[in-house]
Every structure is written in structure tokens, then in C-alpha cells.
Design a protein around this motif. Structure first.
Motif, PDB file in Angstrom:
ATOM      1  N   THR A  74      29.200   2.489 -15.945  1.00  0.00           N
ATOM      2  CA  THR A  74      28.338   1.850 -15.192  1.00  0.00           C
ATOM      3  C   THR A  74      28.596   0.429 -14.751  1.00  0.00           C
ATOM      4  O   THR A  74      28.790  -0.327 -15.691  1.00  0.00           O
ATOM      5  CB  THR A  74      26.817   1.814 -15.937  1.00  0.00           C
ATOM      6  OG1 THR A  74      26.476   3.214 -16.422  1.00  0.00           O
ATOM      7  CG2 THR A  74      25.698   1.327 -15.186  1.00  0.00           C
ATOM      8  N   GLU A  75      28.303   0.092 -13.489  1.00  0.00           N
ATOM      9  CA  GLU A  75      28.600  -1.420 -13.155  1.00  0.00           C
ATOM     10  C   GLU A  75      27.658  -2.026 -13.653  1.00  0.00           C
ATOM     11  O   GLU A  75      26.487  -1.762 -14.101  1.00  0.00           O
ATOM     12  CB  GLU A  75      28.664  -1.229 -11.653  1.00  0.00           C
ATOM     13  CG  GLU A  75      29.107  -2.481 -11.006  1.00  0.00           C
ATOM     14  CD  GLU A  75      29.231  -2.557  -9.565  1.00  0.00           C
ATOM     15  OE1 GLU A  75      29.634  -3.458  -8.727  1.00  0.00           O
ATOM     16  OE2 GLU A  75      28.817  -1.590  -8.953  1.00  0.00           O
ATOM     17  N   GLN A  76      28.139  -3.286 -13.846  1.00  0.00           N
ATOM     18  CA  GLN A  76      27.352  -4.464 -14.593  1.00  0.00           C
ATOM     19  C   GLN A  76      27.259  -5.845 -13.608  1.00  0.00           C
ATOM     20  O   GLN A  76      28.400  -6.045 -12.957  1.00  0.00           O
ATOM     21  CB  GLN A  76      27.720  -4.716 -15.840  1.00  0.00           C
ATOM     22  CG  GLN A  76      27.424  -3.415 -16.812  1.00  0.00           C
ATOM     23  CD  GLN A  76      27.534  -4.058 -18.365  1.00  0.00           C
ATOM     24  OE1 GLN A  76      27.181  -5.128 -18.612  1.00  0.00           O
ATOM     25  NE2 GLN A  76      27.939  -3.141 -19.119  1.00  0.00           N
ATOM     26  N   THR A  77      26.072  -6.561 -13.443  1.00  0.00           N
ATOM     27  CA  THR A  77      26.226  -7.640 -12.559  1.00  0.00           C
ATOM     28  C   THR A  77      25.169  -8.536 -13.303  1.00  0.00           C
ATOM     29  O   THR A  77      24.406  -8.226 -14.133  1.00  0.00           O
ATOM     30  CB  THR A  77      25.928  -7.439 -11.337  1.00  0.00           C
ATOM     31  OG1 THR A  77      26.252  -8.794 -10.771  1.00  0.00           O
ATOM     32  CG2 THR A  77      24.711  -7.078 -10.936  1.00  0.00           C
ATOM     33  N   ASP A  78      25.533  -9.941 -13.148  1.00  0.00           N
ATOM     34  CA  ASP A  78      24.386 -10.642 -13.797  1.00  0.00           C
ATOM     35  C   ASP A  78      23.170 -10.567 -13.002  1.00  0.00           C
ATOM     36  O   ASP A  78      22.019 -10.176 -13.491  1.00  0.00           O
ATOM     37  CB  ASP A  78      24.987 -12.266 -13.536  1.00  0.00           C
ATOM     38  CG  ASP A  78      23.812 -13.191 -14.170  1.00  0.00           C
ATOM     39  OD1 ASP A  78      24.073 -13.845 -15.375  1.00  0.00           O
ATOM     40  OD2 ASP A  78      22.822 -13.789 -13.817  1.00  0.00           O
ATOM     41  N   THR A  79      23.111 -10.859 -11.611  1.00  0.00           N
ATOM     42  CA  THR A  79      21.895 -10.834 -11.037  1.00  0.00           C
ATOM     43  C   THR A  79      22.020  -9.744  -9.589  1.00  0.00           C
ATOM     44  O   THR A  79      23.083  -9.800  -8.998  1.00  0.00           O
ATOM     45  CB  THR A  79      21.700 -12.389 -10.318  1.00  0.00           C
ATOM     46  OG1 THR A  79      21.398 -13.168 -11.328  1.00  0.00           O
ATOM     47  CG2 THR A  79      20.396 -12.032  -9.410  1.00  0.00           C
ATOM     48  N   LEU A  80      21.100  -9.061  -9.391  1.00  0.00           N
ATOM     49  CA  LEU A  80      21.075  -7.938  -8.484  1.00  0.00           C
ATOM     50  C   LEU A  80      20.010  -8.474  -7.598  1.00  0.00           C
ATOM     51  O   LEU A  80      18.717  -8.479  -7.745  1.00  0.00           O
ATOM     52  CB  LEU A  80      20.550  -6.482  -9.094  1.00  0.00           C
ATOM     53  CG  LEU A  80      20.844  -5.622  -8.038  1.00  0.00           C
ATOM     54  CD1 LEU A  80      22.201  -5.132  -7.434  1.00  0.00           C
ATOM     55  CD2 LEU A  80      20.179  -4.056  -8.663  1.00  0.00           C
ATOM     56  N   ILE A  81      20.335  -8.404  -6.222  1.00  0.00           N
ATOM     57  CA  ILE A  81      19.487  -8.870  -5.036  1.00  0.00           C
ATOM     58  C   ILE A  81      19.212  -7.589  -4.277  1.00  0.00           C
ATOM     59  O   ILE A  81      20.176  -7.341  -3.864  1.00  0.00           O
ATOM     60  CB  ILE A  81      20.062 -10.017  -4.001  1.00  0.00           C
ATOM     61  CG1 ILE A  81      20.676 -11.246  -5.105  1.00  0.00           C
ATOM     62  CG2 ILE A  81      19.167 -10.315  -3.086  1.00  0.00           C
ATOM     63  CD1 ILE A  81      21.305 -12.311  -4.092  1.00  0.00           C
ATOM     64  N   VAL A  82      17.928  -7.307  -4.275  1.00  0.00           N
ATOM     65  CA  VAL A  82      17.622  -6.090  -3.614  1.00  0.00           C
ATOM     66  C   VAL A  82      16.982  -6.612  -2.127  1.00  0.00           C
ATOM     67  O   VAL A  82      16.050  -7.121  -2.010  1.00  0.00           O
ATOM     68  CB  VAL A  82      16.522  -5.349  -4.365  1.00  0.00           C
ATOM     69  CG1 VAL A  82      16.178  -4.045  -3.378  1.00  0.00           C
ATOM     70  CG2 VAL A  82      17.032  -5.169  -5.580  1.00  0.00           C
ATOM     71  N   GLY A  83      17.874  -6.224  -1.246  1.00  0.00           N
ATOM     72  CA  GLY A  83      17.588  -6.584   0.261  1.00  0.00           C
ATOM     73  C   GLY A  83      18.601  -7.370   0.759  1.00  0.00           C
ATOM     74  O   GLY A  83      18.890  -8.628   0.310  1.00  0.00           O
ATOM     75  N   GLY A  84      18.904  -7.014   2.105  1.00  0.00           N
ATOM     76  CA  GLY A  84      20.003  -7.657   2.724  1.00  0.00           C
ATOM     77  C   GLY A  84      19.580  -8.451   4.040  1.00  0.00           C
ATOM     78  O   GLY A  84      20.387  -8.677   4.967  1.00  0.00           O
ATOM     79  N   GLY A  85      18.489  -8.926   4.039  1.00  0.00           N
ATOM     80  CA  GLY A  85      18.080  -9.515   5.227  1.00  0.00           C
ATOM     81  C   GLY A  85      18.095 -11.069   5.046  1.00  0.00           C
ATOM     82  O   GLY A  85      18.888 -11.627   4.264  1.00  0.00           O
ATOM     83  N   GLN A  86      17.276 -11.781   5.569  1.00  0.00           N
ATOM     84  CA  GLN A  86      17.565 -13.600   5.632  1.00  0.00           C
ATOM     85  C   GLN A  86      17.120 -13.709   4.336  1.00  0.00           C
ATOM     86  O   GLN A  86      17.883 -14.773   3.737  1.00  0.00           O
ATOM     87  CB  GLN A  86      16.413 -14.096   6.671  1.00  0.00           C
ATOM     88  CG  GLN A  86      15.086 -13.687   6.423  1.00  0.00           C
ATOM     89  CD  GLN A  86      14.024 -14.456   7.425  1.00  0.00           C
ATOM     90  OE1 GLN A  86      14.418 -14.264   8.751  1.00  0.00           O
ATOM     91  NE2 GLN A  86      12.963 -15.006   7.199  1.00  0.00           N
ATOM     92  N   ALA A  87      16.294 -13.408   3.579  1.00  0.00           N
ATOM     93  CA  ALA A  87      15.971 -13.641   2.091  1.00  0.00           C
ATOM     94  C   ALA A  87      17.393 -13.488   1.154  1.00  0.00           C
ATOM     95  O   ALA A  87      17.652 -14.179   0.336  1.00  0.00           O
ATOM     96  CB  ALA A  87      14.608 -12.932   1.613  1.00  0.00           C
ATOM     97  N   GLY A  88      17.814 -12.205   1.197  1.00  0.00           N
ATOM     98  CA  GLY A  88      18.915 -11.793   0.356  1.00  0.00           C
ATOM     99  C   GLY A  88      20.101 -12.620   0.682  1.00  0.00           C
ATOM    100  O   GLY A  88      20.765 -13.037  -0.176  1.00  0.00           O
ATOM    101  N   ILE A  89      20.375 -13.073   2.022  1.00  0.00           N
ATOM    102  CA  ILE A  89      21.391 -13.585   2.371  1.00  0.00           C
ATOM    103  C   ILE A  89      21.508 -14.984   1.846  1.00  0.00           C
ATOM    104  O   ILE A  89      22.377 -15.605   1.419  1.00  0.00           O
ATOM    105  CB  ILE A  89      21.677 -14.032   3.928  1.00  0.00           C
ATOM    106  CG1 ILE A  89      22.028 -12.249   4.526  1.00  0.00           C
ATOM    107  CG2 ILE A  89      22.736 -14.733   4.145  1.00  0.00           C
ATOM    108  CD1 ILE A  89      21.929 -12.265   5.947  1.00  0.00           C
ATOM    109  N   ALA A  90      20.232 -15.890   1.937  1.00  0.00           N
ATOM    110  CA  ALA A  90      19.840 -17.161   1.474  1.00  0.00           C
ATOM    111  C   ALA A  90      20.169 -17.220  -0.159  1.00  0.00           C
ATOM    112  O   ALA A  90      20.604 -18.037  -0.541  1.00  0.00           O
ATOM    113  CB  ALA A  90      18.435 -17.508   1.944  1.00  0.00           C
ATOM    114  N   MET A  91      19.515 -16.138  -0.774  1.00  0.00           N
ATOM    115  CA  MET A  91      19.611 -15.979  -2.253  1.00  0.00           C
ATOM    116  C   MET A  91      21.112 -16.312  -2.539  1.00  0.00           C
ATOM    117  O   MET A  91      21.599 -16.480  -3.702  1.00  0.00           O
ATOM    118  CB  MET A  91      18.924 -14.818  -2.888  1.00  0.00           C
ATOM    119  CG  MET A  91      18.555 -14.947  -4.240  1.00  0.00           C
ATOM    120  SD  MET A  91      17.584 -15.890  -4.776  1.00  0.00           S
ATOM    121  CE  MET A  91      18.205 -16.788  -6.108  1.00  0.00           C
TER     122      MET A  91
END
Length: 425
Positions: free
Chosen positions: A3-20
Motif C-alpha cells: 500500500t502506498e504511503q504519503t504524509d498528506t493526501l490532497i483530494v481535488g486537482g482544481g485551483q484549491a488543490g494546486i495552491a495547496m
């Protein structure tokens, strides 16, 4: 298969996800951005063909990239806006994975983090940022039955006048989308009814400055929602046709038939509230208040901005305003389509945490959820009036990323002296 692991998962690749993504990268926080469609998909395929941004290019952008090749005062097309977001994501090397839908996120038992089920497998993430924004699911009120022989679509799915069946069109909702669509249909020669509710109606330009400039110098972009419900005030403004103040008397003078709010349907008849005059008067009051604030600012600061007395002149009251319709017979008026410009609802059903109120709205402080390790971004009035705009969501993302970085620093403490980043301003 691990199973892949990451620190932070951002859900959504619109303007909010890009800024994040940009702000997390600045803090060297490992992260992944999942987008169920394509980057900026809503701008690519949603909304109508002729849509332009409601703010000028110099203003409606991220701080670190201008709209290259566009006049700063231009209201860019929706396709250009999509290109801008795609270019920005590439510039910051955002780790966006397109075509991956998040199905469910559950908190791990006995340890920090979440097990996230996606259409491409599972991911373990220590933190989740829900950056799906405010415009997730178009809402059509259950007023007119689907069995009625009239095409019904949401403004998000409207494309152009030719895509509608021949005949008159009823547009419900006079915010920016509804008013602009009604204007376009009227210019195309359609008979148009426009249902007008309570709204704010700022001047497009006044004394040589766009209204976004006035909101900035008056400090109104940073105003928080002062009381429950104020975050949902409808604003009617337009950048179409070079940008003009949205004036409902003008629209009516050009042929649009105004009505009050749509409230019921029975036996082919659509009925309206007796509130059209009050709603238009409320918009007028908001418009004049903006002019007064601008005039006071000019006088207070001794600015050399030309006076504009004609801005206070009004168009004549149309017949539909002085004698508002209480109802229309759809068949008798030849109405073949209803366009519902009635907003959107949010959907966080995939996020299985105790972080929502009884209406399903996130409970948060500037995007920091009451649920540990959960964050939100792209919400209306997330921290201020400007939160829904490109530059506003960028600043909100900075605050959320700063909070994540602070938490990571505390967790890195091993019992010895540690340096913890100062809290964000």
C-alpha cells in the motif's frame, strides 16, 4: 502489492488543490494530489461556452504567475483560465494524478492516519486535505416535475443558445451565472424570463477602477462572514462583453422579463413570490452603498479619480417591475427550457470523520477541521470574502500548509531541544 504511503493526501486537482500543493512543497511536505477527472476539468468542460472570468486578469490569478499574453484588464475566457491552472500546476511540479477518484477515507485504528480507498487502490496518508471546492454537485430544486414536457438543466450544464430547444427560456436565479445566461439568450433573440432573488449588485467599474480594486482598497475582500447566512449572499456581476454593471432594469429594457423568486409549480403554471421589487431595491441599495464608500475613500485620500455622476442615474422602471407577474403558463408563453442557476451542494460523504454539522457542512477554523489531521480548502468564506477567488484560495492554502508544517515539527520532537516554526500570521 504494498500500500502506498504519503504524509498528506490532497483530494481535488482544481485551483484549491494546486495552491495547496505549492505551499506544501515550500514546506517540503511529501504529498499527492488526486483528481478524479482532469486538472481544471470544471473550467474545461463545465459551464457555458462564452463564459469569461468575473474579475480582470491582473486580479484573478495566483501571485506568482500572470496571464501571459492577455491584457491585464481583460476578462479571460474559461478555456484560457483552464490553461492557466494547467500551466501553474506544471510550473510548481504539482504531483497531480488525474483520473483517480477517492471513494472512502477511514481513520486508522490505534494509530495516526487514514486508509484511503481510491479507484486505483489504497493509500495510507497521515493527513487529508479536502480541496474539492464549493461547486461539486449542481442543485436543481424539486419544483417542476421531470415529467413536464420542458427541458430542465442546471446553469453548469448550459452551453449556448443553439443547444436549447426552440422557444422561450425561463432562467431561475439572478446571480452572476443566471444573469449572464439570461443576457446571452436575450441577445440571441430568445424570449427570456429571469427569476430574481435577493442579491448584491456591485458596479463593474467606477471612477476609473474595477470593483475588485474598490473591494481591495476598502478592505472588503478580507471581511469575514459576520453572521450566519451572510456567506451565501448572491452577487450579480459580469465580465462578459468587456465587463458591464449588471443592471436588471437595463436587462428588462432590452427585453428580459423579470419575475420574483420561483416558488411553486402546478398544472403547467409556474408561480413566483411577490418580492421582485424588494429584491431589485436591495440590489440598488448595495450598488449605491459601494459608490458612497468609493466616493468617501477618494475624498479621504485626495485621489485624482474623475467624478462619475452618471453612475447614479437609473434606467426607467420596466413594466415587469412595476406590475410583477405572479405566475406564467409555460405552454402559453412557449417556454421550452428552464435553466436553474441555483447553486451547488458540497459532498464529503467519502470522508468518514466526525467533522460536519447537521447540514453536512465542514466544521473548521480557517480550514483546520475539528477532526484531527483533516483540513479543508476552497470553501466559500473559508477565512474571508475573497476565499473563493484564485488569489484568496492561495492565501488560505498558505495558512493550512503552515498549520500542517507546525504539527509535523512538533511530532519531530524527540525529547531534546527542538526548533518549532512560528505560527502563521
Amino acid at each position: 502489492m504494498s500500500t502506498e504511503q504519503t504524509d498528506t493526501l490532497i483530494v481535488g486537482g482544481g485551483q484549491a488543490g494546486i495552491a495547496m500543493s505549492e505551499h506544501l512543497s515550500k514546506h517540503a511536505v511529501p504529498h499527492i494530489v488526486l483528481e478524479k477527472n482532469r486538472t481544471a476539468e470544471a473550467w474545461r468542460t463545465g459551464r457555458w461556452d462564452s463564459l469569461v472570468a468575473n474579475g480582470p486578469a491582473w486580479h484573478d490569478r495566483f501571485p506568482n504567475l500572470t496571464f501571459q499574453g492577455n491584457n491585464p484588464d481583460e476578462f479571460v475566457t474559461k478555456d484560457r483560465f483552464a490553461e492557466y491552472l494547467i500551466d501553474y500546476a506544471a510550473m510548481i511540479k504539482a504531483p497531480i494524478r488525474e483520473g483517480v477518484e477517492v471513494l472512502q477515507a477511514d481513520r486508522l485504528a490505534g494509530e495516526a492516519g487514514f486508509r484511503v480507498k481510491t479507484s486505483e487502490g489504497e493509500i495510507i496518508a497521515k493527513r487529508i486535505v479536502a480541496a474539492t471546492g464549493a461547486f461539486q454537485h449542481p442543485v436543481i430544486p424539486p419544483i417542476v416535475p421531470e415529467t413536464v414536457g420542458v427541458e430542465q438543466i442546471h446553469s453548469f450544464n448550459y452551453k449556448n443558445p443553439d443547444a436549447l430547444p426552440d422557444g422561450a427560456v425561463m432562467v431561475v436565479g439572478a446571480g452572476s451565472s443566471g444573469a449572464q445566461i439570461a443576457d446571452e439568450l436575450n441577445r440571441a433573440g430568445r424570449k427570456v424570463f429571469l427569476s430574481v432573488g435577493p442579491h448584491d449588485r456591485p458596479p463593474r467599474r467606477y471612477r476609473g477602477r474595477d470593483f475588485v480594486w474598490w473591494l481591495g482598497v476598502l478592505g472588503l475582500w478580507d471581511v469575514a462572514a459576520l453572521e450566519p447566512g451572510t456567506e451565501h449572499v448572491t452577487i450579480s456581476v459580469s465580465g462578459a462583453y468587456g465587463g458591464r454593471t449588471m443592471d436588471f432594469r437595463r436587462l428588462a429594457g432590452e427585453g428580459v422579463i423579470l419575475t420574483g423568486r420561483t416558488n411553486a409549480y402546478s398544472d403547467g403554471v409556474l408561480s413566483f413570490s411577490d418580492d421582485l421589487q424588494a429584491n431589485v431595491a436591495g440590489g440598488d441599495a448595495n450598488y449605491l452603498e459601494m459608490l458612497d464608500l468609493a466616493d468617501a475613500y477618494v475624498a479621504r485620500n485626495g485621489l485624482d479619480l474623475p467624478e462619475e455622476p452618471q453612475a447614479r442615474e437609473t434606467f426607467p422602471d420596466p413594466e415587469c417591475l412595476t406590475n410583477p407577474l405572479s405566475e406564467i403558463d409555460l405552454a402559453a408563453e412557449g417556454v421550452s427550457a428552464i435553466i436553474w442557476a441555483t447553486g451547488f451542494r458540497q459532498d464529503f460523504d467519502w470522508l468518514k470523520v466526525d467533522a460536519f454539522d447537521e447540514k453536512g457542512a465542514p466544521i473548521h477554523q480557517r480550514g483546520v477541521s475539528v477532526a484531527p489531521d483533516v483540513y479543508f480548502l476552497g470553501l466559500p468564506w473559508q477565512s474571508r470574502r475573497g476565499s473563493a477567488f484564485l488569489w484568496g484560495v492561495w492565501h488560505d492554502a498558505k495558512h493550512v500548509a503552515d498549520q500542517i508544517a507546525i504539527q509535523r515539527a512538533y511530532l519531530d520532537y524527540d525529547g531534546q531541544a527542538a526548533i518549532v516554526p512560528a505560527a502563521a500570521e
